[in-house]
Design a protein around this motif. Structure first.
Motif, mmCIF file in Angstrom:
data_model
loop_
_atom_site.group_PDB
_atom_site.id
_atom_site.type_symbol
_atom_site.label_atom_id
_atom_site.label_comp_id
_atom_site.label_asym_id
_atom_site.label_seq_id
_atom_site.Cartn_x
_atom_site.Cartn_y
_atom_site.Cartn_z
ATOM 1 N N LYS A 138 20.222 83.903 53.601
ATOM 2 C CA LYS A 138 20.947 84.661 52.679
ATOM 3 C C LYS A 138 22.236 84.547 52.608
ATOM 4 N N ILE A 139 22.584 84.514 51.504
ATOM 5 C CA ILE A 139 24.433 83.288 51.384
ATOM 6 C C ILE A 139 25.507 85.247 51.408
ATOM 7 N N LYS A 140 26.526 85.019 51.880
ATOM 8 C CA LYS A 140 27.733 85.816 51.226
ATOM 9 C C LYS A 140 28.907 84.668 50.596
ATOM 10 N N HIS A 141 28.961 84.252 49.127
ATOM 11 C CA HIS A 141 29.611 83.235 48.916
ATOM 12 C C HIS A 141 30.525 83.876 47.153
ATOM 13 N N ARG A 142 31.470 82.666 46.874
ATOM 14 C CA ARG A 142 32.433 83.317 45.951
ATOM 15 C C ARG A 142 32.315 82.290 44.705
ATOM 16 N N TYR A 143 30.729 81.360 44.906
ATOM 17 C CA TYR A 143 30.722 81.221 43.394
ATOM 18 C C TYR A 143 30.437 82.138 42.336
ATOM 19 N N THR A 144 30.447 81.753 40.874
ATOM 20 C CA THR A 144 30.120 82.352 39.717
ATOM 21 C C THR A 144 28.108 82.395 39.153
ATOM 22 N N GLN A 145 27.681 81.093 40.199
ATOM 23 C CA GLN A 145 26.848 80.710 39.913
ATOM 24 C C GLN A 145 25.752 80.054 41.282
ATOM 25 N N ILE A 146 24.347 80.078 41.699
ATOM 26 C CA ILE A 146 23.867 80.047 43.085
ATOM 27 C C ILE A 146 23.756 78.084 42.517
ATOM 28 N N GLU A 147 24.133 76.991 41.260
ATOM 29 C CA GLU A 147 24.177 76.369 41.295
ATOM 30 C C GLU A 147 24.701 75.554 42.087
ATOM 31 N N PRO A 148 25.612 76.090 42.980
ATOM 32 C CA PRO A 148 26.699 74.959 43.125
ATOM 33 C C PRO A 148 25.286 74.838 45.174
ATOM 34 N N LEU A 149 24.881 76.168 44.833
ATOM 35 C CA LEU A 149 24.266 76.261 46.259
ATOM 36 C C LEU A 149 23.420 75.164 46.653
ATOM 37 N N GLN A 150 22.305 75.247 45.489
ATOM 38 C CA GLN A 150 20.941 74.347 45.344
ATOM 39 C C GLN A 150 21.306 72.843 45.336
ATOM 40 N N GLN A 151 22.283 72.586 44.753
ATOM 41 C CA GLN A 151 22.487 71.119 44.614
ATOM 42 C C GLN A 151 22.712 70.687 46.396
ATOM 43 N N MET A 152 23.724 71.741 46.569
ATOM 44 C CA MET A 152 24.234 70.982 48.255
ATOM 45 C C MET A 152 23.391 71.492 49.578
ATOM 46 N N ILE A 153 22.740 71.651 48.953
ATOM 47 C CA ILE A 153 21.088 72.329 49.667
ATOM 48 C C ILE A 153 20.003 71.081 49.266
ATOM 49 N N SER A 154 20.002 70.595 48.156
ATOM 50 C CA SER A 154 19.036 69.893 47.601
ATOM 51 C C SER A 154 19.604 68.356 48.039
ATOM 52 N N GLU A 155 21.356 67.897 48.432
ATOM 53 C CA GLU A 155 20.695 67.040 49.484
ATOM 54 C C GLU A 155 20.756 66.476 50.593
ATOM 55 N N LEU A 156 20.334 67.454 51.139
ATOM 56 C CA LEU A 156 19.453 67.479 52.300
ATOM 57 C C LEU A 156 18.015 67.461 52.578
ATOM 58 N N GLY A 157 17.714 67.099 51.388
ATOM 59 C CA GLY A 157 16.486 67.070 51.521
ATOM 60 C C GLY A 157 15.482 68.276 50.575
ATOM 61 N N MET A 158 16.219 69.449 50.795
ATOM 62 C CA MET A 158 15.108 71.072 50.525
ATOM 63 C C MET A 158 15.874 71.840 49.014
ATOM 64 N N GLN A 159 14.473 72.356 48.685
ATOM 65 C CA GLN A 159 14.775 72.710 47.504
ATOM 66 C C GLN A 159 14.606 73.847 47.774
ATOM 67 N N ALA A 160 15.841 74.323 47.145
ATOM 68 C CA ALA A 160 16.094 76.085 46.964
ATOM 69 C C ALA A 160 15.466 76.864 45.829
ATOM 70 N N VAL A 161 15.073 78.030 46.080
ATOM 71 C CA VAL A 161 14.966 79.011 44.849
ATOM 72 C C VAL A 161 15.597 80.400 44.995
ATOM 73 N N PRO A 162 16.090 81.085 43.800
ATOM 74 C CA PRO A 162 15.849 82.415 44.347
ATOM 75 C C PRO A 162 14.887 83.867 44.169
ATOM 76 N N TYR A 163 15.390 84.116 45.562
ATOM 77 C CA TYR A 163 14.373 84.741 46.858
ATOM 78 C C TYR A 163 14.128 86.413 46.256
ATOM 79 N N ASN A 164 12.995 87.252 45.627
ATOM 80 C CA ASN A 164 12.804 87.982 45.084
ATOM 81 C C ASN A 164 11.891 88.805 45.627
ATOM 82 N N ASN A 165 12.000 88.784 47.055
ATOM 83 C CA ASN A 165 11.003 89.976 48.023
ATOM 84 C C ASN A 165 9.397 89.393 47.942
ATOM 85 N N GLN A 166 9.681 88.103 46.898
ATOM 86 C CA GLN A 166 7.928 87.313 47.195
ATOM 87 C C GLN A 166 6.894 87.219 48.001
ATOM 88 N N ILE A 167 6.307 86.984 48.499
ATOM 89 C CA ILE A 167 5.530 86.436 49.824
ATOM 90 C C ILE A 167 5.370 85.350 49.074
#
Length: 727
Positions: free
Chosen positions: A76-105
């Protein structure tokens, strides 16, 4: 549904990763107002990945707060980007993939193809070992070993490469180095068997961790996804529960689960509320009574008006609180994270030193030996404190989930652990030890010229205090208009009726307004000696009438106090009621210490005194008056929190019904949690140290190392999961 094989976790060395987001023309890095977003990162399941992400984000201006839930793999991230794509890109640079979480199991599984590959690899590795034992041709042993490694080892090598690229040492990196080293020194069968056993253990661990990860997720399925809604023309239509609006009329058939929170508008029934309170005894419900999502209707149909939409039901808020609690670090977990931070670099350094012994040994003897290199490879496998890192969150989350299913909502692992240390438990009287619905037993007029009962009932009707409600309900006269009504905290109420100011409250209030006297005190005393609560009606000139109200003790209170005593916990009663009433009830249920005639600030002072005496104390209450003391106590318990927003949001532990026996049950759960944590940590550390010693003295093998690492990890996970069966 995602399909993902669990990555074994461990600690790593300090990382020096690049902290500036790479500019990508296709991604919008513009910034605006602060916002929260949650990302599901399937490869993030231990402090290794957490520290990588923290290091990546720590100098980025737009990132304000990071909250990790490693069990659910959610960031869970508190940030000031208008989109989540920058967060996803930076995480992908670490070899991990991030997708929006909507309380799915997160459902993890291994495909049939992967299972078949694991079986084939196992047969090949075993064949290589057998051929080595039978002195078969070397090329056959090498082919069988390499095929086994290629079939199941490539994911480990890839993840190990990503970790090393980011200057981290997780289990994949260590395992990759160890297996490669074994191949280089000619230990082909052993290298193949180690990677096969590692993959097999990961699969078993995935299944066990899935149970812990989704232990609370089962609550999500309690509330139906559809509801029968009454239409404008009076007909009924089945619609998605998420689409139901406030004030809609819902029909519930016999035996059905209720989809939303609401208030019964027609019919009467019994409802099993165990999903919320943990108490399976059905509760009778009539028109006007509340109903809750996830509970089960009895054998009568009824209708209700929706008071909360699906995202705001009591059940939804319980799930949200437990998920938030999973993200918090318990004291033991913080210790383990710190331990693992230093353990791995130390053991890796030791492995390097052991490997370097080969050089002086070669120079001194003139014979090159792989013995010390082999020992170093064994140490690399032992270097990952996986069992330690996994055991603590699995145990804590299992305890939190079990508490929720027993009707106890815990704010975080810290409180689950801390309850084990409680020495005192302070309890309020009304509504906690007693039923909280007293009735008026006596009325005594002190001034026959005044319609005291009518005036008292008019004032009392403006208060929600149980004693005031009893006085209001006892009056048969029509109520009068009250102006300038004011609640006097801990003393009573006052208001103006027909231009005359009246006071309705306890003896302390009478002292404050100057109408207390020895004669009045003597009049009150016989009633108080009977354990009754006295309320007086007065003007600023004289007392007008006396009202005696009595409450009944809950049938479960004495049993709860006895169980607390058996656990070594003393009980302190804090009440605003008179000393006679308080002592009478205390004697009946077995209270150790009584403090009566207290204002809210007095309760707070007593709690602080206990804390200054180095006493660990919890506070139990059910009203606004208890809030300061609840907040100051080491642990604040809110009774009867079902349907109460403030209790669920502010209490450290919210008991969803008013059964005091949940207190000793929670403390027993805390003790069981603590015991399992100590067992797991002690077992993991002892086994690791034992195998380090065995390896250095020449008895350790790669086989033994893999069993020491993976075997202990599985054992501590299964041990932690035992809390899900706690009674």
């Amino acid at each position: 549904m995602s399909e993902k094989k669990h990555d074994h976790c461990c600690s790593h060395q300090d990382n020096n990763v690049h902290n500036t987001a790479k500019i990508n023309e296709n991604i919008d890095f513009s910034m605006g107002d602060s916002r929260w977003d949650s990302l599901l990162i399937e490869d993030m399941d231990c402090p290794t990945e957490e520290r990588l992400i923290r290091e990546k984000f720590k100098n980025i201006e737009a990132i304000e707060t990071l909250e990790f839930n490693l069990i659910k793999r959610v960031l869970k991230i508190k940030h000031r980007y208008t989109q989540i794509e920058p967060l996803q890109q930076m995480i992908s640079e670490l070899g991990m993939q991030a997708v929006p979480y909507n309380n799915q199991i997160l459902h993890e599984s291994i495909s049939a193809k992967s299972t078949a590959m694991l079986i084939i690899a196992g047969v090949l590795a075993f064949s290589a070992e057998l051929m080595h034992y039978l002195s078969a041709p070397s090329f056959l042993i090498i082919i069988a070993s390499l095929l086994a490694i290629l079939l199941v080892g490539m994911p480990t090598y890839y993840k190990g490469f990503i970790a090393l690229k980011n200057k981290a040492l997780n289990i994949n990196a260590l395992m990759s180095i160890a297996v490669t080293g074994a191949l280089l020194i000619g230990q082909w069968p052993e290298a193949a068997m180690v990677i096969v056993l590692f993959t097999l253990a990961e699969y078993i661990e995935t299944l066990s961790l899935q149970k812990a990860r989704n232990a609370i997720g089962g609550l999500l399925s309690l509330a139906p996804t559809t509801a029968d809604i009454q239409q404008i023309d009076g007909s009924w239509q089945t619609v998605n529960a998420d689409a139901v609006l406030l004030n809609s009329i819902v029909r519930v058939k016999p035996g059905q689960r209720i989809a939303l929170d609401g208030e019964i508008t027609s019919g009467q029934t019994t409802i099993d509320q165990s999903a919320i309170t943990g108490e399976s005894m059905p509760i009778e419900k009539n028109v006007g009574d509340p109903v809750y999502a996830g509970t089960v209707n009895g054998n009568q149909a009824f209708t209700f008006k929706v008071t909360r939409i699906t995202s705001d039901t009591t059940l939804a808020r319980i799930i949200q609180r437990v998920e938030e609690a999973q993200s918090s670090r318990a004291p033991t977990q913080r210790f383990v994270d710190q331990f693992s931070k230093y353990y791995t670099p130390i053991v890796v350094g030791l492995a390097l030193l052991v490997a370097l012994i080969t050089i002086p040994s070669w120079i001194m003897t003139g014979v090159f030996s792989i013995d010390w290199i082999y020992k170093a490879l064994v140490l690399l496998v032992i270097a990952c404190p996986c069992a330690l890192v996994i055991s603590t969150p699995v145990t804590i989350v299992s305890g939190l989930a079990r508490a929720a299913k027993l009707g106890m909502l815990v704010k975080g692992g810290v409180y689950l652990e801390q309850a084990n240390k409680l020495q005192w438990l302070a309890v309020d009287k009304t509504g906690t030890l007693t039923v909280g619905k007293p009735s008026q037993t006596d009325y005594l007029s002190l001034d026959e010229t005044v319609q005291a009962q009518q005036i008292a009932a008019s004032l009392a009707s403006h208060s929600d205090h149980p004693v005031s409600l009893a006085i209001a309900q006892a009056a048969s006269e029509n109520l009068l208009t009250v102006e300038n009504f004011e609640a006097l905290l801990g003393r009573g109420t006052k208001g103006t009726i027909n231009e005359q100011t009246y006071y309705l409250g306890n003896y302390r209030l009478m002292e404050e307004i100057g109408v207390a006297s020895t004669a009045l005190s003597d009049t009150i005393k016989p009633f108080e000696q009977q354990g009754k609560t006295i309320t007086l009606l007065a003007t600023s000139a004289n007392a007008i009438a006396l009202f005696a109200v009595a409450d009944t003790i809950k049938s479960t209170s004495k049993q709860a106090i006895d169980e607390l005593h058996q656990l070594g916990i003393k009980v302190l009663m804090l009440t605003g009621d008179n000393a006679y009433t308080a002592n009478s009830i205390a004697k009946e249920v077995g209270i150790d210490e009584v403090k009566a005639n207290l204002l809210p600030e007095d309760k707070l002072t007593i709690i602080e005194e206990k804390i200054k005496q180095q006493q660990t104390i919890g506070m139990v209450g059910d009203g606004i008056n208890d809030t300061p003391a609840l907040a100051r106590a080491d642990i604040g318990f809110a009774m009867g929190a079902i349907g109460t927003d403030s209790a669920i949001e502010t209490a450290d532990v919210a008991l969803m019904d008013d059964d005091l026996r949940k207190l000793p049950q929670f403390i027993r759960l805390s003790k069981a949690t603590r015991q399992l944590l100590i067992q797991n940590i002690s077992f993991a550390i002892i086994i690791k140290l034992l195998f380090i010693i065995l390896t250095i003295v020449g008895y350790g093998t790669l086989w033994m190392a893999i069993f020491a690492d993976i075997g202990v990890s599985l054992l501590v996970v299964f041990n932690g999961l035992r809390l899900l069966l706690f009674k």
